[in-house]
Design an enzyme around this catalytic site. Sequence first.
Site, short mmCIF file in Angstrom:
data_model
loop_
_atom_site.label_atom_id
_atom_site.label_comp_id
_atom_site.label_asym_id
_atom_site.label_seq_id
_atom_site.Cartn_x
_atom_site.Cartn_y
_atom_site.Cartn_z
N ASN A 104 10.43 44.96 -3.70
CA ASN A 104 11.25 44.22 -4.64
C ASN A 104 12.63 43.98 -4.01
OD1 ASN A 104 12.92 43.39 -6.76
ND2 ASN A 104 11.62 44.42 -8.27
N ARG A 123 13.46 -5.68 14.36
CA ARG A 123 13.83 -5.84 12.97
C ARG A 123 14.07 -4.50 12.26
NH1 ARG A 123 9.05 -9.98 11.47
NH2 ARG A 123 8.16 -9.05 13.35
C1 UD1 Z 1 1.28 -10.31 12.99
C2 UD1 Z 1 0.30 -11.49 12.94
C3 UD1 Z 1 0.35 -12.13 11.56
C4 UD1 Z 1 0.00 -11.08 10.53
C5 UD1 Z 1 0.90 -9.86 10.65
C6 UD1 Z 1 0.36 -8.73 9.79
C7 UD1 Z 1 0.20 -12.44 15.18
C8 UD1 Z 1 0.64 -13.54 16.07
N1 UD1 Z 1 0.68 -12.46 13.95
O1 UD1 Z 1 2.61 -10.83 12.80
O2 UD1 Z 1 -0.60 -13.20 11.48
O3 UD1 Z 1 0.10 -11.64 9.23
O4 UD1 Z 1 0.91 -9.36 12.00
O5 UD1 Z 1 1.21 -7.62 9.79
O6 UD1 Z 1 -0.58 -11.61 15.60
N2 UD1 Z 1 2.81 -6.21 19.64
C9 UD1 Z 1 2.56 -5.89 20.94
N3 UD1 Z 1 2.95 -6.76 21.91
C10 UD1 Z 1 3.55 -7.94 21.64
C11 UD1 Z 1 3.80 -8.26 20.28
C12 UD1 Z 1 3.42 -7.38 19.30
O7 UD1 Z 1 1.99 -4.83 21.22
O8 UD1 Z 1 3.86 -8.67 22.59
C13 UD1 Z 1 2.40 -5.24 18.58
C14 UD1 Z 1 3.56 -4.73 17.76
O9 UD1 Z 1 4.07 -3.52 18.31
C15 UD1 Z 1 2.93 -4.51 16.40
C16 UD1 Z 1 1.82 -5.53 16.35
O10 UD1 Z 1 1.55 -5.91 17.68
O11 UD1 Z 1 2.38 -3.20 16.28
C17 UD1 Z 1 2.17 -6.74 15.50
O12 UD1 Z 1 3.30 -7.39 16.05
P1 UD1 Z 1 4.43 -8.03 15.13
O13 UD1 Z 1 5.46 -8.62 16.01
O14 UD1 Z 1 4.87 -7.05 14.12
O15 UD1 Z 1 3.61 -9.23 14.44
P2 UD1 Z 1 3.96 -9.98 13.09
O16 UD1 Z 1 5.04 -10.96 13.36
O17 UD1 Z 1 4.17 -8.99 12.02
CA CA Z 2 4.18 -6.72 11.99
#
Ligand code: UD1
Ligand code: CA
Length: 453
Positions: free
Chosen positions: A363, A19
């Site tokens: 200076n 995103r």
């Molecule tokens: C997540 C939470 C959501 C919360 C939000 C807060 C889950 C399922 N959802 O959603 O409840 O409100 O964060 O910001 O946890 N990541 C990995 N491996 C993966 C997927 C993600 O390491 O397979 C890491 C990403 O790099 C990131 C973090 O986990 O740093 C969060 O992942 P992201 O996909 O941003 O979760 P959200 O959809 O924002």
């Molecule tokens: Ca997130």
Amino acid sequence: MTQLPPLAAVVLAAGKGTRMKSPLAKVLHPVAHEPMIGHVLQALGELAAEREAVVLSPGQDAVAAYVAPRPVALQDPPLGTAHAVNAAREALAGFEGDVLIVYADTPLIQADTLRRLRIALHEPAEAAVAVLAFRPADPAEYGRILLDRDGTVSAIVEHRDADAATRAVGLCNGGIMAASAPRLWGLLERVRNENAKREYYLTDIVGLARQAGLRVASVEAAPEEVLGINSQAELAAAEAAMQERLRRRWLDAGVTMVAPQTVWLSADTELAPGVTIEPNVIFGPGVRVEEGAVIHAFSHVSGATVGKGASVGPFARLRPGAVLSEGCRIGNFVEVKNARLGPGAKANHLTYLGDAEIGAGANIGAGTITCNYDGFDKAATEIGEGAFIGSNTALVAPVRVGSGAIVAAGSVITREVPPDALALARGRQEERAGWAKEFRERKRKSKARRSEG
Ligand code: UD1
Ligand code: CA
């Protein structure tokens, strides 16, 4: 307070960050000139965890290099946040204390909040999991936290999987959790991916814990702290919040800012009490400003040290390696790069000082340029103590001007100027008496003849 068990931290950063629509790894996008993951690691650092693991996906070499020497656990492919934490299991083998799980995309999190979350695992009662909750102005796509009547957490429902009634809940999941290690691994084994994204959600361990009759605690944080960054717009919002925080920190430390909202700081900017910052000043990384110095309006300062009582700008640019000693004055449209100025040295107008060593009290006149680059290599200029460089001088480096020497205005200096000498290196002036007057008369006559004819 009872003695807390040992602590391990897992930092999740394996998500693709699609995103962001950017070629740079999401967690390396800077906030206040520091990668967002750096802010998270900094907050964690204050908790002095005994073990740490950063979860990355293959190909994130730049992130691995940034977090080194911390151990990296690979998640291949990324199948969700629960799957990501599980990927760290091996890196934490044998660890039986508390595990703090933080997302690398929430750069505003503060150490105190992490501490509170961890304590919530044990007080007022033992819990299997503790989650960090917050109430954002706009809950948008955050997971919703559902509470029981007694205030304990019953479930977290992801936005995509939530019905209208659940979406109306204002309490959201900040993403950060704490759990005791043996419980955590047990719960993770039971997470399934039967949801809208076909992912293994970490948030599901909450419902699973409840089904097993275990308690889930929550701690509420200020919305700003858990701002999760998924897009460029959210990155900009985090930047704004971080700037507010940094400005406030320096105001509280005794720095005067006339219009703080126009001052842009770096996470590592260091300002002493009694420093004054005028409006519209930008600090890049690596700046230290000492007591009583003034940074005037519209200056851009990066990688520089500004000594006690020095004055910079308005409209000055200090680049990396600029070191101004006590009482120096750098005026408008002066650029300083990799140059050290001794106490009280001055360059008040329209000057470029690069790769230079300038003695105390020297200076530097308006329009002085150190010609430090021949298109291939950089060369150094040395100006001795108390030397006076006349306006519009070009100092063709490598070159040295001795202490106490005077360089006449408009000179092009290509050879060493001995101490206390005068150097004159410009075309000689010549005057022709009456020439201008005769010239004008001649021109007038020829014009008159043309208009008659
Ligand atoms: C997540 C939470 C959501 C919360 C939000 C807060 C889950 C399922 N959802 O959603 O409840 O409100 O964060 O910001 O946890 N990541 C990995 N491996 C993966 C997927 C993600 O390491 O397979 C890491 C990403 O790099 C990131 C973090 O986990 O740093 C969060 O992942 P992201 O996909 O941003 O979760 P959200 O959809 O924002
Ligand atoms: Ca997130």
